[in-house]
Design an enzyme around this catalytic site. Structure first.
Site, mmCIF file in Angstrom:
data_model
loop_
_atom_site.group_PDB
_atom_site.id
_atom_site.type_symbol
_atom_site.label_atom_id
_atom_site.label_comp_id
_atom_site.label_asym_id
_atom_site.label_seq_id
_atom_site.Cartn_x
_atom_site.Cartn_y
_atom_site.Cartn_z
ATOM 1 N N HIS A 92 4.243 -2.742 -4.371
ATOM 2 C CA HIS A 92 2.932 -2.129 -4.563
ATOM 3 C C HIS A 92 3.230 -0.750 -5.139
ATOM 4 C CE1 HIS A 92 -1.084 -0.525 -3.852
ATOM 5 N NE2 HIS A 92 -0.498 0.530 -3.313
ATOM 6 N N CYS B 37 -2.058 -4.272 -8.550
ATOM 7 C CA CYS B 37 -1.844 -2.818 -8.468
ATOM 8 C C CYS B 37 -0.806 -2.329 -9.470
ATOM 9 C CB CYS B 37 -1.433 -2.433 -7.050
ATOM 10 S SG CYS B 37 0.070 -3.267 -6.499
#
Length: 150
Positions: free
Chosen positions: A38, A106
């Protein structure tokens, strides 16, 4: 100065698997995967990321926890106002319903934000991970399962 010209741009890298990918990926998918990444883009004193829409917080003050790596990418000449205009313009592409685990996540948002700020992509080991895993027999099986659920 967050209102003035420019900012350092740092990519914050989080491992959502908390070390499990590094420990178990070889056995599970047949290749070494160092993390389930992420990312957030830190600029102008804030961290910008995609999770149910474009969001911002103080760096490392979000559900991803502590960054495992902070990758300095350079200094942008864009102002925070110019960046916020870009984010408002891009927001319809980054809504919760547009999220896709493998193709629109993301890391793809961080890549688009950094391309705007610095005119270069984020490191390929992050954005290339889904296709690397999908190229394995187990990875393509997992992707097929995921697609059928979506």
């Amino acid at each position: 100065d967050s209102k003035g010209k420019g900012s350092e741009v740092v990519l914050y890298l989080y491992d959502l698997s908390k070390g499990m990918a590094r420990a178990m990926s070889k056995q599970l998918v047949g290749i070494q995967v160092d993390g389930i990444w992420h990312t957030g883009v830190v600029a102008y004193g804030y961290e910008y990321f995609y999770g149910g829409g474009i969001q911002s917080s103080m760096p490392e003050c979000n559900q991803a926890g502590q960054a495992v790596q902070k990758i300095p990418l350079g200094r942008t000449t864009k102002t925070q106002e110019e960046f916020h205009h870009f984010l408002r313009t891009a927001a319809p592409q980054w809504t919760a319903d547009k999220y896709h685990l493998l193709h629109h996540n993301c890391n793809n948002f961080s890549d688009a934000a950094v391309k705007f700020l610095l005119n270069k992509p984020i490191p390929g080991f992050i954005t290339g991970l889904p296709s690397q895993v999908l190229s394995t027999p187990m990875g393509s099986m997992i992707a097929g399962y995921y697609e059928n659920m979506a």
